[in-house]
Design an enzyme around this catalytic site. Structure first.
Site, PDB file in Angstrom:
ATOM      1  N   ASP A   1       0.807  -1.251   0.171  1.00  0.00           N
ATOM      2  CA  ASP A   1      -0.096  -0.041  -0.033  1.00  0.00           C
ATOM      3  C   ASP A   1       0.688   1.154   0.067  1.00  0.00           C
ATOM      4  O   ASP A   1       0.814   1.920  -0.831  1.00  0.00           O
ATOM      5  CB  ASP A   1      -0.960  -0.023   1.329  1.00  0.00           C
ATOM      6  CG  ASP A   1      -2.070  -1.118   1.171  1.00  0.00           C
ATOM      7  OD1 ASP A   1      -1.674  -2.119   0.693  1.00  0.00           O
ATOM      8  OD2 ASP A   1      -3.214  -0.769   1.617  1.00  0.00           O
TER       9      ASP A   1
ATOM     10  N   ARG B   1      -0.129   2.785  16.183  1.00  0.00           N
ATOM     11  CA  ARG B   1      -0.356   4.062  15.222  1.00  0.00           C
ATOM     12  C   ARG B   1      -0.266   5.420  16.018  1.00  0.00           C
ATOM     13  O   ARG B   1       0.227   6.500  15.463  1.00  0.00           O
ATOM     14  CB  ARG B   1      -1.985   4.079  14.815  1.00  0.00           C
ATOM     15  CG  ARG B   1      -2.477   2.467  14.121  1.00  0.00           C
ATOM     16  CD  ARG B   1      -1.088   2.325  13.014  1.00  0.00           C
ATOM     17  NE  ARG B   1      -1.643   1.262  12.169  1.00  0.00           N
ATOM     18  CZ  ARG B   1      -0.657   0.226  11.899  1.00  0.00           C
ATOM     19  NH1 ARG B   1       0.675   0.485  12.466  1.00  0.00           N
ATOM     20  NH2 ARG B   1      -1.007  -0.798  11.210  1.00  0.00           N
TER      21      ARG B   1
ATOM     22  N   ASP C   1      -7.440   2.033  11.370  1.00  0.00           N
ATOM     23  CA  ASP C   1      -6.485   2.766  11.151  1.00  0.00           C
ATOM     24  C   ASP C   1      -6.401   4.295  10.881  1.00  0.00           C
ATOM     25  O   ASP C   1      -5.642   5.209  11.365  1.00  0.00           O
ATOM     26  CB  ASP C   1      -5.140   2.107  10.388  1.00  0.00           C
ATOM     27  CG  ASP C   1      -4.519   0.879  11.147  1.00  0.00           C
ATOM     28  OD1 ASP C   1      -4.534   0.775  12.274  1.00  0.00           O
ATOM     29  OD2 ASP C   1      -3.759   0.024  10.567  1.00  0.00           O
TER      30      ASP C   1
ATOM     31  N   SER D   1      -3.395  -9.182   4.444  1.00  0.00           N
ATOM     32  CA  SER D   1      -2.545  -8.062   5.027  1.00  0.00           C
ATOM     33  C   SER D   1      -1.870  -8.476   6.421  1.00  0.00           C
ATOM     34  O   SER D   1      -2.673  -9.175   7.200  1.00  0.00           O
ATOM     35  CB  SER D   1      -3.403  -6.808   5.003  1.00  0.00           C
ATOM     36  OG  SER D   1      -2.696  -5.702   5.608  1.00  0.00           O
TER      37      SER D   1
END
Length: 407
Positions: free
Chosen positions: A20, A100, A129, A181
């Site tokens: 990504d 994050r 996210d 993923s």
């Protein structure tokens, strides 16, 4: 104005080197006209950071920041969360969620230091996210421009990204055979999407990176002693270690014994359910050990009140409110409860199970002379009669009311 220098638009991209963000790095240049400053945090994902930097530069990044944040991550993010015993929906130890806000904070700091007007991330418009990144951005710098390509571009799937990568000679590891993923850091590995989207299908054994299957784990159990001071683990088997080193060691031991695998369907903040498979070997052990030391050292009402707050705290982390005032307030209360959480827990690891088999503490509230079933001279058993009668008074009154109505 004559002689004025044209200033290019620049963005700090949270870059991992995966599919990504590699596509995003190229797309931001080609489609949006941005100069891209790539930021990659080393949170213990086990990647070759030199290769990550080289890849970003080859894709056109004007600068690449690689920062080793493993100690910061463990000390200032993972350990505070573990002090709270945070588990989302009874299963998830929040390994992706907690990473994050640290990444986003460093992006903002770089952007402000370099006078860069925008930050960007590779989170999809369907997931959690995007919320975690952007709530942190807004909590730290509400005027920053945020670029979220998954909400802007015309790509509809990761297969579209794979096709784009091929057209632009971008090397990626995702393939049609393994389209799921992954996200890895020093606390866990997560797997979602692709072949895992069928919640009935068992996750294939070959996806797991940190743990062996319990069936293949050693037939002999391993005992681990974890020492705590004020709610934080500080030593393993008597050896003092830094937060990151302690976590890494427990990951090795726990992973070798198949500890910490879960397979869940969770509720995303944006409203949909998703299936996630996780490995958190060290975190699973630390959670159990921390609970064991708390069982000796925390007052009953403090423990029960704190436990009532765990779901709320876990939601804050999962949803992305790490830098929100309510999480900070709750953290202060939890940390106050940890003042006496000092001691040692002994844990038995065996074929996927993590069992506490011993605990001791110099701050213990456990009184053998009170709790013993043998003869004692400190507890008058007859006192329990009045205690029971007073606590049962409202029950007796309720029954008498029913009898009056029945007459």
């Amino acid at each position: 104005m004559r002689g004025a220098k044209l200033r290019h638009k620049r963005v700090v991209l949270a870059y991992s080197g995966g599919l990504d963000t590699s596509v995003i790095l190229k797309w931001m240049q080609e489609t949006l006209g941005y100069e891209v400053v790539a930021f990659c945090a080393d949170l213990g994902q086990g990647e070759d950071m030199k290769a990550v930097k080289s890849k970003a530069m080859k894709l056109g990044a004007i600068k690449v920041y690689i920062e080793d944040l493993r100690e910061v991550f463990a000390r200032d993010y993972i350990f505070p969360m573990l002090r709270a015993n945070a588990i989302y929906e009874g299963s998830y130890l929040l390994g992706t969620s907690i990473a994050r806000p640290l990444i986003a904070r460093r992006q903002i700091e770089i952007a402000e230091r370099q006078n860069i007007e925008a930050v960007g991330h590779g989170a999809t418009g369907k997931g959690n996210d995007q919320v975690r990144f952007e709530l942190t951005y807004l909590a730290l710098n509400p005027s920053i421009k945020i670029i979220a390509p998954w909400r802007e571009w015309t790509f509809r799937s990761r297969q579209d990204l794979i096709d784009y990568a091929k057209r632009h000679d971008i090397p990626v590891t995702a393939t049609k055979a393994k389209p799921y993923s992954t996200d890895r850091n020093s606390f866990h590995v997560s797997y979602e999407g692709g072949i895992l989207e069928d919640p009935w299908a068992e996750a294939p054994e070959e996806i797991f990176q940190m743990t062996v299957s319990p069936e293949k784990a050693p037939a002999k159990p391993l005992y681990v002693e974890i020492e705590y001071q004020q709610g934080n683990p500080v030593a393993l088997d008597g050896k003092r270690l830094s937060p990151a080193a302690l976590l890494a060691e427990l990951n090795e031991r726990g992973g070798a014994h198949g500890i910490g695998r879960i397979d869940i369907v969770e509720n995303r903040y944006v409203g949909m359910k998703s299936r996630g498979v996780y490995e958190t070997p060290g975190g699973t052990i630390l959670h159990a050990a921390h609970r064991a030391v708390e069982s000796l050292t925390l007052d009953r009402e403090v423990l029960h009140l704190r436990d009532s707050l765990i779901p709320r705290y876990a939601e804050m982390v999962y949803y992305g409110y790490w830098d929100a005032p309510e999480r900070q307030m709750l953290q202060a209360a939890i940390d106050e409860s940890q003042r006496d959480v000092t001691g040692t827990a002994r844990v038995k690891l065996y074929k996927g199970s993590c069992a506490v088999v011993g605990r001791q503490s110099p701050r213990s509230l456990y009184r053998l002379d009170m709790a013993t079933f043998e003869e004692d001279e400190v507890y008058r058993q007859k006192d329990a009669e009045g205690f029971i009668r007073l606590n049962g008074l409202r029950l007796a009154i309720r029954v008498s009311r029913k009898r009056v109505k029945a007459v």
